[in-house]
Write an enzyme that holds these catalytic residues in place. Structure first.
Site, PDB file in Angstrom:
ATOM      1  N   GLU A   1      -1.226  11.994  -0.813  1.00  0.00           N
ATOM      2  CA  GLU A   1       0.060  12.714  -0.805  1.00  0.00           C
ATOM      3  C   GLU A   1       0.336  13.327   0.571  1.00  0.00           C
ATOM      4  O   GLU A   1      -0.582  13.805   1.259  1.00  0.00           O
ATOM      5  CB  GLU A   1      -0.002  13.790  -1.891  1.00  0.00           C
ATOM      6  CG  GLU A   1       1.107  14.786  -1.931  1.00  0.00           C
ATOM      7  CD  GLU A   1       2.475  14.206  -2.235  1.00  0.00           C
ATOM      8  OE1 GLU A   1       3.317  14.242  -1.325  1.00  0.00           O
ATOM      9  OE2 GLU A   1       2.700  13.718  -3.362  1.00  0.00           O
TER      10      GLU A   1
ATOM     11  N   LYS B   1      -0.442   0.856   9.090  1.00  0.00           N
ATOM     12  CA  LYS B   1      -1.058   0.168   7.948  1.00  0.00           C
ATOM     13  C   LYS B   1      -1.536  -1.229   8.348  1.00  0.00           C
ATOM     14  O   LYS B   1      -2.613  -1.658   7.936  1.00  0.00           O
ATOM     15  CB  LYS B   1      -0.038   0.034   6.803  1.00  0.00           C
ATOM     16  CG  LYS B   1       0.310   1.337   6.130  1.00  0.00           C
ATOM     17  CD  LYS B   1       1.254   1.088   4.953  1.00  0.00           C
ATOM     18  CE  LYS B   1       1.711   2.385   4.339  1.00  0.00           C
ATOM     19  NZ  LYS B   1       2.721   2.191   3.288  1.00  0.00           N
TER      20      LYS B   1
ATOM     21  N   CYS C   1      10.630   7.281  -0.369  1.00  0.00           N
ATOM     22  CA  CYS C   1       9.463   6.719  -1.066  1.00  0.00           C
ATOM     23  C   CYS C   1       9.811   6.156  -2.442  1.00  0.00           C
ATOM     24  O   CYS C   1       9.378   5.049  -2.795  1.00  0.00           O
ATOM     25  CB  CYS C   1       8.390   7.785  -1.201  1.00  0.00           C
ATOM     26  SG  CYS C   1       7.902   8.488   0.384  1.00  0.00           S
TER      27      CYS C   1
ATOM     28  N   ASP D   1      -0.582  11.841  10.922  1.00  0.00           N
ATOM     29  CA  ASP D   1      -0.830  11.028   9.733  1.00  0.00           C
ATOM     30  C   ASP D   1      -2.333  10.990   9.485  1.00  0.00           C
ATOM     31  O   ASP D   1      -3.075  10.416  10.276  1.00  0.00           O
ATOM     32  CB  ASP D   1      -0.284   9.605   9.975  1.00  0.00           C
ATOM     33  CG  ASP D   1      -0.244   8.778   8.713  1.00  0.00           C
ATOM     34  OD1 ASP D   1      -0.986   9.095   7.764  1.00  0.00           O
ATOM     35  OD2 ASP D   1       0.528   7.804   8.685  1.00  0.00           O
TER      36      ASP D   1
ATOM     37  N   GLN E   1      11.690   2.904  -2.178  1.00  0.00           N
ATOM     38  CA  GLN E   1      10.809   1.809  -1.742  1.00  0.00           C
ATOM     39  C   GLN E   1       9.946   1.326  -2.909  1.00  0.00           C
ATOM     40  O   GLN E   1       9.709   0.126  -3.065  1.00  0.00           O
ATOM     41  CB  GLN E   1       9.892   2.284  -0.621  1.00  0.00           C
ATOM     42  CG  GLN E   1      10.555   2.376   0.733  1.00  0.00           C
ATOM     43  CD  GLN E   1       9.542   2.767   1.792  1.00  0.00           C
ATOM     44  OE1 GLN E   1       8.798   3.724   1.614  1.00  0.00           O
ATOM     45  NE2 GLN E   1       9.515   2.041   2.875  1.00  0.00           N
TER      46      GLN E   1
ATOM     47  N   SER F   1       1.685   5.100  -0.489  1.00  0.00           N
ATOM     48  CA  SER F   1       1.025   6.410  -0.529  1.00  0.00           C
ATOM     49  C   SER F   1       1.799   7.356  -1.432  1.00  0.00           C
ATOM     50  O   SER F   1       3.029   7.406  -1.394  1.00  0.00           O
ATOM     51  CB  SER F   1       0.956   7.015   0.872  1.00  0.00           C
ATOM     52  OG  SER F   1       0.234   6.164   1.724  1.00  0.00           O
TER      53      SER F   1
ATOM     54  N   MET G   1       0.876  -1.168   0.000  1.00  0.00           N
ATOM     55  CA  MET G   1       0.000   0.000   0.000  1.00  0.00           C
ATOM     56  C   MET G   1       0.913   1.218   0.000  1.00  0.00           C
ATOM     57  O   MET G   1       1.413   1.617   1.060  1.00  0.00           O
ATOM     58  CB  MET G   1      -0.884   0.001   1.257  1.00  0.00           C
ATOM     59  CG  MET G   1      -1.852  -1.146   1.320  1.00  0.00           C
ATOM     60  SD  MET G   1      -3.039  -0.986  -0.039  1.00  0.00           S
ATOM     61  CE  MET G   1      -3.960  -2.528   0.143  1.00  0.00           C
TER      62      MET G   1
ATOM     63  N   ARG H   1      -3.808   9.667   6.826  1.00  0.00           N
ATOM     64  CA  ARG H   1      -4.206   8.654   5.854  1.00  0.00           C
ATOM     65  C   ARG H   1      -5.211   7.677   6.448  1.00  0.00           C
ATOM     66  O   ARG H   1      -5.239   7.437   7.634  1.00  0.00           O
ATOM     67  CB  ARG H   1      -2.986   7.867   5.378  1.00  0.00           C
ATOM     68  CG  ARG H   1      -2.084   8.679   4.500  1.00  0.00           C
ATOM     69  CD  ARG H   1      -0.855   7.911   4.146  1.00  0.00           C
ATOM     70  NE  ARG H   1      -0.021   7.672   5.301  1.00  0.00           N
ATOM     71  CZ  ARG H   1       1.086   6.935   5.289  1.00  0.00           C
ATOM     72  NH1 ARG H   1       1.457   6.340   4.186  1.00  0.00           N
ATOM     73  NH2 ARG H   1       1.806   6.802   6.372  1.00  0.00           N
TER      74      ARG H   1
HETATM   75  N1  LIG Z   1       3.443  15.404   5.760  1.00  0.00           N
HETATM   76  C1  LIG Z   1       4.559  14.811   5.319  1.00  0.00           C
HETATM   77  N2  LIG Z   1       4.439  13.743   4.510  1.00  0.00           N
HETATM   78  C2  LIG Z   1       5.562  13.157   4.092  1.00  0.00           C
HETATM   79  C3  LIG Z   1       6.856  13.600   4.450  1.00  0.00           C
HETATM   80  N3  LIG Z   1       7.772  12.802   3.853  1.00  0.00           N
HETATM   81  C4  LIG Z   1       7.066  11.876   3.158  1.00  0.00           C
HETATM   82  N4  LIG Z   1       5.740  12.077   3.296  1.00  0.00           N
HETATM   83  C5  LIG Z   1       4.615  11.295   2.795  1.00  0.00           C
HETATM   84  O1  LIG Z   1       4.613  10.091   3.514  1.00  0.00           O
HETATM   85  C6  LIG Z   1       3.986   9.087   2.736  1.00  0.00           C
HETATM   86  C7  LIG Z   1       4.901   7.848   2.741  1.00  0.00           C
HETATM   87  O2  LIG Z   1       4.111   6.819   2.598  1.00  0.00           O
HETATM   88  P1  LIG Z   1       4.461   5.278   2.353  1.00  0.00           P
HETATM   89  O3  LIG Z   1       5.389   5.147   1.193  1.00  0.00           O
HETATM   90  O4  LIG Z   1       3.145   4.595   2.295  1.00  0.00           O
HETATM   91  O5  LIG Z   1       5.316   4.841   3.551  1.00  0.00           O
HETATM   92  P2  LIG Z   1       5.200   4.742   5.074  1.00  0.00           P
HETATM   93  O6  LIG Z   1       3.943   5.254   5.688  1.00  0.00           O
HETATM   94  O7  LIG Z   1       6.460   5.354   5.541  1.00  0.00           O
HETATM   95  O8  LIG Z   1       5.192   3.208   5.385  1.00  0.00           O
HETATM   96  P3  LIG Z   1       6.012   1.991   4.774  1.00  0.00           P
HETATM   97  O9  LIG Z   1       6.879   2.538   3.704  1.00  0.00           O
HETATM   98  O10 LIG Z   1       4.960   1.072   4.273  1.00  0.00           O
HETATM   99  O11 LIG Z   1       6.780   1.400   5.866  1.00  0.00           O
HETATM  100  C8  LIG Z   1       3.745   9.676   1.369  1.00  0.00           C
HETATM  101  O12 LIG Z   1       2.384  10.079   1.260  1.00  0.00           O
HETATM  102  C9  LIG Z   1       4.665  10.898   1.357  1.00  0.00           C
HETATM  103  O13 LIG Z   1       4.199  11.949   0.533  1.00  0.00           O
HETATM  104  C10 LIG Z   1       6.951  14.725   5.305  1.00  0.00           C
HETATM  105  O14 LIG Z   1       8.020  15.163   5.716  1.00  0.00           O
HETATM  106  N5  LIG Z   1       5.777  15.294   5.705  1.00  0.00           N
HETATM  107 ZN   LIG Z   2       8.422  10.567   0.038  1.00  0.00          ZN
END
Ligand SMILES: Nc1nc2c(ncn2[C@@H]2O[C@H](COP(=O)(O)OP(=O)(O)OP(=O)(O)O)[C@@H](O)[C@H]2O)c(=O)[nH]1
Ligand SMILES: [Zn+2]
Length: 199
Positions: free
Chosen positions: A93, A155, A69, A127, A72, A54, A52, A129
């Site tokens: 996002e 998640k 991201c 968060d 990953q 994001s 999943m 989401r």
């Molecule tokens: N508000 C905010 N969002 C961020 C920041 N850095 C990254 N993101 C967001 O964090 C989310 C990362 O989501 P995922 O890739 O699902 O990863 P995760 O929640 O860290 O979980 P896993 O990777 O599954 O372990 C994305 O929507 C990015 O846009 C930040 O500094 N601030």
């Molecule tokens: Zn990112």
């Protein structure tokens, strides 16, 4: 009721050579255009690998130094190209606050706040989401049992609460690079993400 709207083949990855199917959905109440990418018809197997992911425009498209991201996503595409699996690309996002608010949060982070403090300073929770629609899309594919690719306990909890049986949790690598180390460490200490910083 969520169901599949269209399913089309394409090839993905850094060399555009990994075959997969791209799916759109009807009935998503948020109005967000979430998509799924299915490798090796994994929806027809029992307990497939599922990620999943994001949306992160800065990381996924530009491989920004600020996060992990994009790496990953690349890692998951490679892995699922070999083993099969499904990536749901969720249009949440900035952990749900949107791109412009995330850029505001980055500005605060440049001034010394961590990722969660910056969100809070802007009036948002850590968060925003939600993973209910992700569960509905899984069910639209006939899936309730999955092996979830994540380090994020939120998640795991939210998908379970929405009727998904997570038979295994598979971590991603820790993609540490110049610029994202403190972001990853904050996610581990404050967000309880399970990183393996050795790998
Ligand atoms: N508000 C905010 N969002 C961020 C920041 N850095 C990254 N993101 C967001 O964090 C989310 C990362 O989501 P995922 O890739 O699902 O990863 P995760 O929640 O860290 O979980 P896993 O990777 O599954 O372990 C994305 O929507 C990015 O846009 C930040 O500094 N601030
Ligand atoms: Zn990112």
């Amino acid at each position: 009721m969520v169901n599949v709207r269209a399913r089309v083949p394409f090839k993905v990855g850094l060399k555009s050579n990994i075959p997969a199917d791209l799916l759109s959905f009807n009935g998503l109440e948020s109005g967000k255009e979430h998509v799924a990418v299915i490798f090796k018809d994994a929806d027809k197997t029992s307990a497939p690998l599922v990620r999943m992911h994001s949306e992160c425009l800065t990381g996924d498209v530009f491989h920004s130094s600020r996060c992990d991201c994009g790496e990953q996503l690349d890692e998951t595409i490679e892995k699922m190209g070999e083993l099969g699996g499904i990536i749901f690309y969720l249009r949440q996002e900035g952990r749900g606050i949107g791109l412009y608010n995330k850029i505001d949060a980055y500005k605060l982070q440049s001034e010394g706040m961590n990722t969660y403090e910056a969100n809070n300073h802007l009036g948002f929770g850590d968060d925003l989401r939600e993973f209910g629609e992700a569960a509905q899309m899984l069910k639209a594919l006939g899936l309730t049992d999955i092996r979830l690719v994540t380090n994020n306990p939120k998640k795991i909890r939210e998908l379970s609460e929405n009727g998904i049986n997570i038979v295994e949790v598979v971590g991603t690598k820790a993609h540490v690079k110049d610029g994202n180390e403190s972001y990853l460490k904050t996610k581990a200490s404050h967000g309880h993400h399970r990183f393996n910083f050795e790998s």
